[in-house]
Design a protein around this motif. Structure first.
Motif, PDB file in Angstrom:
ATOM      1  N   LEU A  75       6.526  35.141  20.876  1.00 10.54           N
ATOM      2  CA  LEU A  75       6.892  33.916  20.161  1.00 10.54           C
ATOM      3  C   LEU A  75       5.991  33.717  18.948  1.00 10.54           C
ATOM      4  O   LEU A  75       4.776  33.842  19.052  1.00 10.54           O
ATOM      5  CB  LEU A  75       6.758  32.709  21.099  1.00 10.54           C
ATOM      6  N   ARG A  76       6.590  33.425  17.801  1.00  8.19           N
ATOM      7  CA  ARG A  76       5.843  33.101  16.581  1.00  8.19           C
ATOM      8  C   ARG A  76       6.287  31.711  16.127  1.00  8.19           C
ATOM      9  O   ARG A  76       7.444  31.521  15.788  1.00  8.19           O
ATOM     10  CB  ARG A  76       6.115  34.121  15.484  1.00  8.19           C
ATOM     11  N   MET A  77       5.357  30.768  16.126  1.00  2.80           N
ATOM     12  CA  MET A  77       5.668  29.386  15.760  1.00  2.80           C
ATOM     13  C   MET A  77       5.064  29.065  14.389  1.00  2.80           C
ATOM     14  O   MET A  77       3.862  29.192  14.188  1.00  2.80           O
ATOM     15  CB  MET A  77       5.109  28.416  16.801  1.00  2.80           C
ATOM     16  N   GLN A  78       5.933  28.667  13.458  1.00  2.00           N
ATOM     17  CA  GLN A  78       5.471  28.258  12.135  1.00  2.00           C
ATOM     18  C   GLN A  78       4.650  26.972  12.258  1.00  2.00           C
ATOM     19  O   GLN A  78       4.930  26.132  13.122  1.00  2.00           O
ATOM     20  CB  GLN A  78       6.661  28.028  11.197  1.00  2.00           C
ATOM     21  N   ARG A  79       3.639  26.807  11.377  1.00  2.00           N
ATOM     22  CA  ARG A  79       2.770  25.630  11.460  1.00  2.00           C
ATOM     23  C   ARG A  79       2.423  25.105  10.078  1.00  2.00           C
ATOM     24  O   ARG A  79       2.333  25.878   9.124  1.00  2.00           O
ATOM     25  CB  ARG A  79       1.455  25.961  12.162  1.00  2.00           C
ATOM     26  N   LEU A  80       2.204  23.799  10.032  1.00  2.00           N
ATOM     27  CA  LEU A  80       1.692  23.134   8.836  1.00  2.00           C
ATOM     28  C   LEU A  80       0.468  22.320   9.218  1.00  2.00           C
ATOM     29  O   LEU A  80       0.445  21.695  10.286  1.00  2.00           O
ATOM     30  CB  LEU A  80       2.720  22.166   8.243  1.00  2.00           C
ATOM     31  N   ALA A  81      -0.533  22.303   8.352  1.00  2.00           N
ATOM     32  CA  ALA A  81      -1.651  21.368   8.473  1.00  2.00           C
ATOM     33  C   ALA A  81      -1.265  20.174   7.612  1.00  2.00           C
ATOM     34  O   ALA A  81      -1.000  20.328   6.412  1.00  2.00           O
ATOM     35  CB  ALA A  81      -2.946  21.995   7.968  1.00  2.00           C
ATOM     36  N   VAL A  82      -1.183  18.993   8.212  1.00  2.00           N
ATOM     37  CA  VAL A  82      -0.736  17.797   7.498  1.00  2.00           C
ATOM     38  C   VAL A  82      -1.833  16.749   7.553  1.00  2.00           C
ATOM     39  O   VAL A  82      -2.344  16.435   8.631  1.00  2.00           O
ATOM     40  CB  VAL A  82       0.562  17.232   8.111  1.00  2.00           C
ATOM     41  N   SER A  83      -2.199  16.204   6.392  1.00  2.00           N
ATOM     42  CA  SER A  83      -3.177  15.115   6.359  1.00  2.00           C
ATOM     43  C   SER A  83      -2.456  13.813   6.009  1.00  2.00           C
ATOM     44  O   SER A  83      -1.569  13.787   5.151  1.00  2.00           O
ATOM     45  CB  SER A  83      -4.311  15.410   5.379  1.00  2.00           C
ATOM     46  N   PHE A  84      -2.827  12.751   6.722  1.00  2.00           N
ATOM     47  CA  PHE A  84      -2.264  11.412   6.569  1.00  2.00           C
ATOM     48  C   PHE A  84      -3.378  10.498   6.059  1.00  2.00           C
ATOM     49  O   PHE A  84      -4.422  10.395   6.711  1.00  2.00           O
ATOM     50  CB  PHE A  84      -1.794  10.874   7.920  1.00  2.00           C
ATOM     51  N   VAL A  85      -3.164   9.849   4.922  1.00  2.00           N
ATOM     52  CA  VAL A  85      -4.150   8.904   4.385  1.00  2.00           C
ATOM     53  C   VAL A  85      -3.405   7.628   3.984  1.00  2.00           C
ATOM     54  O   VAL A  85      -2.616   7.631   3.035  1.00  2.00           O
ATOM     55  CB  VAL A  85      -4.915   9.488   3.176  1.00  2.00           C
ATOM     56  N   GLY A 114       0.815  -1.211   0.000  1.00  2.00           N
ATOM     57  CA  GLY A 114       0.000   0.000   0.000  1.00  2.00           C
ATOM     58  C   GLY A 114       0.848   1.260   0.000  1.00  2.00           C
ATOM     59  O   GLY A 114       2.028   1.234  -0.343  1.00  2.00           O
ATOM     60  N   HIS A 115       0.219   2.339   0.399  1.00  2.00           N
ATOM     61  CA  HIS A 115       0.940   3.606   0.439  1.00  2.00           C
ATOM     62  C   HIS A 115       0.308   4.561   1.450  1.00  2.00           C
ATOM     63  O   HIS A 115      -0.818   4.371   1.896  1.00  2.00           O
ATOM     64  CB  HIS A 115       0.974   4.259  -0.947  1.00  2.00           C
ATOM     65  N   LEU A 116       1.081   5.583   1.771  1.00  2.00           N
ATOM     66  CA  LEU A 116       0.638   6.698   2.601  1.00  2.00           C
ATOM     67  C   LEU A 116       0.707   7.938   1.735  1.00  2.00           C
ATOM     68  O   LEU A 116       1.738   8.212   1.111  1.00  2.00           O
ATOM     69  CB  LEU A 116       1.557   6.863   3.816  1.00  2.00           C
ATOM     70  N   GLN A 117      -0.390   8.676   1.691  1.00  2.00           N
ATOM     71  CA  GLN A 117      -0.408   9.961   0.999  1.00  2.00           C
ATOM     72  C   GLN A 117      -0.370  11.060   2.064  1.00  2.00           C
ATOM     73  O   GLN A 117      -1.265  11.136   2.903  1.00  2.00           O
ATOM     74  CB  GLN A 117      -1.670  10.094   0.146  1.00  2.00           C
ATOM     75  N   LEU A 118       0.690  11.838   2.070  1.00  2.00           N
ATOM     76  CA  LEU A 118       0.832  12.981   2.974  1.00  2.00           C
ATOM     77  C   LEU A 118       0.632  14.253   2.156  1.00  2.00           C
ATOM     78  O   LEU A 118       1.238  14.406   1.095  1.00  2.00           O
ATOM     79  CB  LEU A 118       2.232  13.032   3.580  1.00  2.00           C
ATOM     80  N   GLN A 119      -0.217  15.134   2.648  1.00  2.00           N
ATOM     81  CA  GLN A 119      -0.401  16.434   2.019  1.00  2.00           C
ATOM     82  C   GLN A 119      -0.312  17.491   3.105  1.00  2.00           C
ATOM     83  O   GLN A 119      -0.792  17.265   4.218  1.00  2.00           O
ATOM     84  CB  GLN A 119      -1.750  16.515   1.314  1.00  2.00           C
ATOM     85  N   TRP A 120       0.296  18.618   2.787  1.00  2.00           N
ATOM     86  CA  TRP A 120       0.434  19.671   3.788  1.00  2.00           C
ATOM     87  C   TRP A 120       0.202  21.032   3.151  1.00  2.00           C
ATOM     88  O   TRP A 120       0.344  21.217   1.962  1.00  2.00           O
ATOM     89  CB  TRP A 120       1.791  19.613   4.474  1.00  2.00           C
ATOM     90  N   ARG A 121      -0.187  21.953   4.037  1.00  2.00           N
ATOM     91  CA  ARG A 121      -0.333  23.347   3.638  1.00  2.00           C
ATOM     92  C   ARG A 121       0.130  24.211   4.802  1.00  2.00           C
ATOM     93  O   ARG A 121       0.024  23.822   5.956  1.00  2.00           O
ATOM     94  CB  ARG A 121      -1.762  23.676   3.225  1.00  2.00           C
ATOM     95  N   ILE A 122       0.641  25.360   4.457  1.00  2.00           N
ATOM     96  CA  ILE A 122       1.156  26.285   5.468  1.00  2.00           C
ATOM     97  C   ILE A 122      -0.020  26.981   6.145  1.00  2.00           C
ATOM     98  O   ILE A 122      -0.942  27.461   5.483  1.00  2.00           O
ATOM     99  CB  ILE A 122       2.108  27.305   4.821  1.00  2.00           C
ATOM    100  N   LEU A 123       0.017  27.003   7.471  1.00  2.00           N
ATOM    101  CA  LEU A 123      -0.981  27.699   8.277  1.00  2.00           C
ATOM    102  C   LEU A 123      -0.389  29.011   8.781  1.00  2.00           C
ATOM    103  O   LEU A 123       0.841  29.158   8.853  1.00  2.00           O
ATOM    104  CB  LEU A 123      -1.377  26.842   9.484  1.00  2.00           C
ATOM    105  N   PRO A 124      -1.233  29.950   9.208  1.00  2.00           N
ATOM    106  CA  PRO A 124      -0.700  31.159   9.844  1.00  2.00           C
ATOM    107  C   PRO A 124       0.078  30.772  11.105  1.00  2.00           C
ATOM    108  O   PRO A 124      -0.264  29.785  11.770  1.00  2.00           O
ATOM    109  CB  PRO A 124      -1.950  31.957  10.217  1.00  2.00           C
ATOM    110  N   PRO A 125       1.122  31.513  11.429  1.00  2.00           N
ATOM    111  CA  PRO A 125       1.893  31.170  12.629  1.00  2.00           C
ATOM    112  C   PRO A 125       1.058  31.283  13.896  1.00  2.00           C
ATOM    113  O   PRO A 125       0.124  32.069  13.973  1.00  2.00           O
ATOM    114  CB  PRO A 125       3.033  32.179  12.648  1.00  2.00           C
ATOM    115  N   ARG A 126       1.396  30.454  14.874  1.00  2.00           N
ATOM    116  CA  ARG A 126       0.789  30.552  16.202  1.00  2.00           C
ATOM    117  C   ARG A 126       1.610  31.601  16.960  1.00  2.00           C
ATOM    118  O   ARG A 126       2.840  31.529  16.993  1.00  2.00           O
ATOM    119  CB  ARG A 126       0.855  29.207  16.919  1.00  2.00           C
ATOM    120  N   VAL A 127       0.934  32.564  17.538  1.00  2.00           N
ATOM    121  CA  VAL A 127       1.609  33.651  18.240  1.00  2.00           C
ATOM    122  C   VAL A 127       1.280  33.568  19.723  1.00  2.00           C
ATOM    123  O   VAL A 127       0.109  33.552  20.110  1.00  2.00           O
ATOM    124  CB  VAL A 127       1.174  35.026  17.681  1.00  2.00           C
ATOM    125  N   ILE A 128       2.315  33.480  20.541  1.00  2.00           N
ATOM    126  CA  ILE A 128       2.183  33.477  21.997  1.00  2.00           C
ATOM    127  C   ILE A 128       3.144  34.550  22.503  1.00  2.00           C
ATOM    128  O   ILE A 128       4.358  34.374  22.427  1.00  2.00           O
ATOM    129  CB  ILE A 128       2.535  32.098  22.596  1.00  2.00           C
TER     130      ILE A 128
END
Length: 99
Positions: free
Chosen positions: A64-74, A47-61
């Motif tokens: 502190l600014r933390m870069q983020r990705l939304a990642v889907s695993f199928v 079989g296989h794993l399909q990973l897809q990602w997109r850049i999200l707005p940074p999380r700000v605390i």
């Protein structure tokens, strides 16, 4: 690290795309893969794993600014035990420490 990984799930990951792409080959181990823009297809057994990602707005605390990705695993056609083994290694490799 999770105790169970379903066939499909999404994550909000605290990383930049550059850091993600640098760590990804190590996290995939010996599995063959095909990298495209914002995605990768990983061959796992029959079989296989399909990973897809997109850049999200940074999380700000505060300042502190933390870069983020939304990642889907199928996972498709990957047996449960192989899926669990793969994800445990993947998570250990992608784990970020603090201190």
């Amino acid at each position: 690290m999770q105790s169970y990984y379903p066939e499909r799930f999404e994550r909000d990951m605290g990383t930049s795309e550059g850091e993600w792409l640098t760590a990804l080959p190590r996290a995939l181990g010996e599995h063959a893969y095909e990298l495209g823009a914002g995605q990768v297809r990983v061959h796992i057994g029959e079989g296989h794993l399909q990973l897809q990602w997109r850049i999200l707005p940074p999380r700000v605390i505060a300042l502190l600014r933390m870069q983020r990705l939304a990642v889907s695993f199928v996972f498709e056609g990957v047996e449960e035990d192989a899926r669990q083994r793969f994800m445990k290694r993947f998570d250990l490799t992608m784990q970020r420490g603090g201190g």
